[in-house]
Write a protein that holds these residues in place. Structure first.
Motif, PDB file in Angstrom:
ATOM      1  N   LEU A   1       0.824  -1.211   0.000  1.00 15.54           N
ATOM      2  CA  LEU A   1       0.000   0.000   0.000  1.00 15.54           C
ATOM      3  C   LEU A   1       0.859   1.262   0.000  1.00 15.54           C
ATOM      4  O   LEU A   1       0.458   2.296  -0.543  1.00 15.54           O
ATOM      5  CB  LEU A   1      -0.937  -0.010   1.218  1.00 15.54           C
ATOM      6  N   ALA A   2       2.032   1.168   0.612  1.00 13.88           N
ATOM      7  CA  ALA A   2       2.930   2.331   0.677  1.00 13.88           C
ATOM      8  C   ALA A   2       3.787   2.470  -0.581  1.00 13.88           C
ATOM      9  O   ALA A   2       4.587   3.409  -0.685  1.00 13.88           O
ATOM     10  CB  ALA A   2       3.824   2.227   1.914  1.00 13.88           C
ATOM     11  N   GLY A   3       3.651   1.546  -1.524  1.00 13.31           N
ATOM     12  CA  GLY A   3       4.438   1.590  -2.748  1.00 13.31           C
ATOM     13  C   GLY A   3       5.889   1.233  -2.552  1.00 13.31           C
ATOM     14  O   GLY A   3       6.760   1.670  -3.317  1.00 13.31           O
ATOM     15  N   GLU A   4       6.172   0.422  -1.540  1.00 12.90           N
ATOM     16  CA  GLU A   4       7.562   0.098  -1.204  1.00 12.90           C
ATOM     17  C   GLU A   4       8.062  -1.167  -1.883  1.00 12.90           C
ATOM     18  O   GLU A   4       9.245  -1.511  -1.769  1.00 12.90           O
ATOM     19  CB  GLU A   4       7.703  -0.052   0.317  1.00 12.90           C
ATOM     20  N   LEU A   5       7.195  -1.893  -2.600  1.00 11.31           N
ATOM     21  CA  LEU A   5       7.629  -3.095  -3.305  1.00 11.31           C
ATOM     22  C   LEU A   5       8.007  -2.734  -4.736  1.00 11.31           C
ATOM     23  O   LEU A   5       7.364  -1.892  -5.366  1.00 11.31           O
ATOM     24  CB  LEU A   5       6.524  -4.152  -3.315  1.00 11.31           C
ATOM     25  N   THR A   6       9.049  -3.364  -5.233  1.00 10.34           N
ATOM     26  CA  THR A   6       9.480  -3.127  -6.610  1.00 10.34           C
ATOM     27  C   THR A   6       8.625  -3.952  -7.552  1.00 10.34           C
ATOM     28  O   THR A   6       8.639  -5.189  -7.506  1.00 10.34           O
ATOM     29  CB  THR A   6      10.965  -3.499  -6.789  1.00 10.34           C
ATOM     30  N   GLU A   7       7.853  -3.257  -8.422  1.00  7.36           N
ATOM     31  CA  GLU A   7       6.964  -3.950  -9.343  1.00  7.36           C
ATOM     32  C   GLU A   7       7.631  -4.048 -10.705  1.00  7.36           C
ATOM     33  O   GLU A   7       8.141  -3.063 -11.235  1.00  7.36           O
ATOM     34  CB  GLU A   7       5.626  -3.216  -9.447  1.00  7.36           C
ATOM     35  N   LEU A   8       7.601  -5.252 -11.295  1.00  9.92           N
ATOM     36  CA  LEU A   8       8.261  -5.484 -12.576  1.00  9.92           C
ATOM     37  C   LEU A   8       7.394  -5.104 -13.756  1.00  9.92           C
ATOM     38  O   LEU A   8       7.895  -4.798 -14.833  1.00  9.92           O
ATOM     39  CB  LEU A   8       8.662  -6.962 -12.702  1.00  9.92           C
ATOM     40  N   THR A   9       6.076  -5.173 -13.572  1.00  9.98           N
ATOM     41  CA  THR A   9       5.180  -4.846 -14.678  1.00  9.98           C
ATOM     42  C   THR A   9       4.029  -4.014 -14.167  1.00  9.98           C
ATOM     43  O   THR A   9       3.670  -4.073 -12.995  1.00  9.98           O
ATOM     44  CB  THR A   9       4.595  -6.117 -15.322  1.00  9.98           C
ATOM     45  N   ALA A  10       3.449  -3.246 -15.058  1.00 13.42           N
ATOM     46  CA  ALA A  10       2.207  -2.543 -14.735  1.00 13.42           C
ATOM     47  C   ALA A  10       1.083  -3.535 -14.967  1.00 13.42           C
ATOM     48  O   ALA A  10       0.561  -3.661 -16.077  1.00 13.42           O
ATOM     49  CB  ALA A  10       2.041  -1.311 -15.605  1.00 13.42           C
ATOM     50  N   ALA A  11       0.762  -4.291 -13.942  1.00 15.24           N
ATOM     51  CA  ALA A  11      -0.133  -5.426 -14.093  1.00 15.24           C
ATOM     52  C   ALA A  11      -1.578  -5.003 -14.264  1.00 15.24           C
ATOM     53  O   ALA A  11      -2.059  -4.142 -13.553  1.00 15.24           O
ATOM     54  CB  ALA A  11      -0.014  -6.342 -12.875  1.00 15.24           C
ATOM     55  N   PRO A  12      -2.279  -5.602 -15.235  1.00 12.83           N
ATOM     56  CA  PRO A  12      -3.718  -5.330 -15.363  1.00 12.83           C
ATOM     57  C   PRO A  12      -4.484  -5.993 -14.250  1.00 12.83           C
ATOM     58  O   PRO A  12      -3.970  -6.871 -13.556  1.00 12.83           O
ATOM     59  CB  PRO A  12      -4.065  -5.964 -16.714  1.00 12.83           C
ATOM     60  N   ALA A  13      -5.736  -5.559 -14.067  1.00 17.15           N
ATOM     61  CA  ALA A  13      -6.582  -6.171 -13.044  1.00 17.15           C
ATOM     62  C   ALA A  13      -6.780  -7.637 -13.358  1.00 17.15           C
ATOM     63  O   ALA A  13      -6.834  -8.045 -14.516  1.00 17.15           O
ATOM     64  CB  ALA A  13      -7.924  -5.454 -12.975  1.00 17.15           C
ATOM     65  N   GLY A  14      -6.911  -8.429 -12.312  1.00 11.72           N
ATOM     66  CA  GLY A  14      -7.151  -9.852 -12.484  1.00 11.72           C
ATOM     67  C   GLY A  14      -8.622 -10.142 -12.478  1.00 11.72           C
ATOM     68  O   GLY A  14      -9.393  -9.573 -13.241  1.00 11.72           O
TER      69      GLY A  14
END
Length: 532
Positions: free
Chosen positions: A516-529
């Motif tokens: 929630l704080a945006g502290e994880l490194t995201e590899l892709t801009a994932a679409p909704a599941g």
């Protein structure tokens, strides 16, 4: 059927006992209709039990969406001294088969929406008898005995009043990913050693009111308990599926007086245009039990302004029943509270070593059961022991505090369970399936706030190969083939790490907060599941 059905039929021959709000128009059953159906159903189930077809615990399963037949199958089983097992109608055949097998059910009742899955589940679990309604044109429903034809073979005489009543067996998932059976607790199952005594005690707080409105799915404890009011002589109106405007229409049309709802129902009714809300008269409602999850303060306040002070929180769980309650009047003085504990339960705030904490101090919310019962899972002694760190001491997995007057406030959850739209979701079920996907190296599922559902499940996936992260829409479809939709994440995100500790464990609260704080490194801009 007890004599009250006949008395109602004689006093008001044209009055309704049960209304089934079908898409093609309301189906109305009189007290005579209900009396005959329940007597025949009870007679046939008593005969099946006498033959040993229902096993030692006299179990039958009801795997069907809301309908008059669903209610009557449950009630017929009750009057026959059988223990009915409500099976979530969203489940896959494999998931339902586990419940049929674990419960030892000898008969499965299905509706047209579940017939194909019910037949497959029964075959896998070794259950020989599947009885269904409106299944003639359903593909894959071969071997289903027609409900009406089955009832025709039963006797219309009243079932014996000395039959021993048996509680429902409810299934609630656990951190191991497999659902656990728990009997409807004494706080929610009327007492009595005979059916005559049992029926005389049915009703509880709702017995003081008139027509009951069944809004939620009848595999949940609240709607299931509300449906039993029919045995207390209270007519019921059953919604097939929740629809906000349809609910208001049912209230006005049938002057319903009581119901059980969850916060998502409130949110969706409040979201209706003002002109729609003003179109319906809801003044007949005198008691709405709110359950399923903590209700946002603004939502609860808006509902009280609209419907009046008719709401009573019923905080608890299937395993133990209601442990805290609060009226609308009390809530206005203690906004955000889920109430004070009710006998035989006492609320306690404890630290991780089970030491009691003073008032207004946040900690783990526990309850002590004065009867010593606590939480019981009949087929799982290990989980029963884990749920009760001391005899009669249990937790529902939440964090909170008690104020100086003993009112309970919930602030967070320390268990992994996610409550979405009033449904309990255990992330382990999705995690244990997702980890088998060839492109997934690690996975953690967490609950995050959602404006409509309260919470939603989010899947955080570590890829097997960071250079070629998995397509999250394909991941969603892959999981949906193996797990019922409401247990699947609504969103998937591919990340580099889940923050496991040196023991290999994930702190789900820390993982959620980091996401929630945006502290994880995201590899892709994932679409909704899965947003179903």
């Amino acid at each position: 059927m007890p004599t009250f059905a006949k008395e109602h039929a004689q006093a008001d021959p044209d009055g309704f006992a049960l209304v089934d709000r079908r898409p093609d128009g309301d189906r109305v059953l009189t007290w005579d209709d209900v009396d005959e159906t329940l007597n025949r159903c009870a007679d046939l189930l008593l005969a099946a039990a006498a033959r040993g077809d229902l096993g030692p615990d006299h179990r039958v399963a009801v795997f069907a969406e809301n309908s008059a037949e669903t209610a009557l199958a449950h009630l017929g089983a009750l009057l026959a001294g059988a223990s009915s097992v409500p099976v979530n109608f969203h489940l896959t055949a494999e998931e339902a088969a586990y419940i049929l097998s674990d419960s030892g059910s000898g008969i499965v009742f299905v509706g047209p929406e579940t017939a194909e899955r019910g037949v497959a589940a029964a075959r896998e679990a070794g259950v020989d008898v599947v009885i269904g309604w409106d299944c003639d044109d359903v593909e894959g429903a071969d071997g289903v005995t027609d409900w009406a034809e089955w009832l025709a073979g039963g006797n219309h005489v009243d079932p014996p009043g000395d039959t021993v009543p048996r509680p429902n067996l409810l299934y609630t998932s656990g951190t191991t990913g497999r659902p656990k059976g728990t009997e409807l607790p004494p706080t929610m199952f009327a007492g009595g050693t005979t059916m005559d005594e049992h029926v005389a005690e049915i009703g509880g707080g709702f017995a003081a009111f008139g027509t009951h409105l069944v809004v939620g799915p009848m595999y949940h404890t609240g709607p299931l308990s509300g449906m039993r009011l029919l045995c207390a002589g209270k007519p019921s109106v059953i919604l097939r599926k929740f629809d906000a405007e349809n609910t208001l229409d049912a209230i006005e049309r049938y002057a319903t007086e009581s119901s059980v709802m969850v916060p998502t129902h409130f949110v969706r009714m409040l979201a209706l245009p003002d002109e729609v809300k003003e179109r319906y008269d809801v003044s007949s409602m005198q008691m709405i039990a709110h359950t399923g999850a903590k209700c946002p303060v603004d939502v609860k306040a808006a509902m009280i302004r609209w419907f009046g002070p008719v709401f009573r929180d019923a905080y608890g769980a299937s395993e133990v029943g209601t442990v805290c309650t609060i009226s609308s009047e009390e809530w206005m003085e203690h906004q955000g509270s889920v109430g004070r504990s009710v006998p035989p339960f006492t609320a306690l705030i404890l630290d991780e070593e089970l030491n009691e904490l003073p008032a207004n101090t946040e900690g783990r919310l526990y309850f002590r059961d004065a009867t010593g019962r606590g939480v019981i899972y009949p087929n799982d002694p290990d989980k029963t022991a884990a749920a009760n760190p001391e005899p009669g001491l249990f937790t529902l997995g939440e964090i909170g505090y008690l104020d100086d007057e003993g009112y309970v406030y919930i602030t967070d959850r320390f268990s992994d369970m996610v409550v979405s739209g009033g449904a309990n979701i255990y992330p382990a079920e999705a995690e244990q399936v997702l980890i088998d996907h060839p492109d997934v190296a690690d996975v953690g599922c967490v609950g995050v706030p959602h404006p409509d559902m309260g919470e939603m499940l989010v899947g955080l996936v570590v890829p097997e190969d960071e250079s070629t992260p998995p397509d999250t829409s394909q991941l969603s479809a892959w999981l949906r083939e193996r797990l019922t939709h409401y247990k699947c994440p609504r969103e998937y995100h591919v990340v580099t790490d889940l923050g496991r500790n040196t023991m290999g464990k994930i702190n789900k609260r820390a993982l959620r907060d980091a996401w929630l704080a945006g502290e994880l490194t995201e590899l892709t801009a994932a679409p909704a599941g899965d947003t179903a």
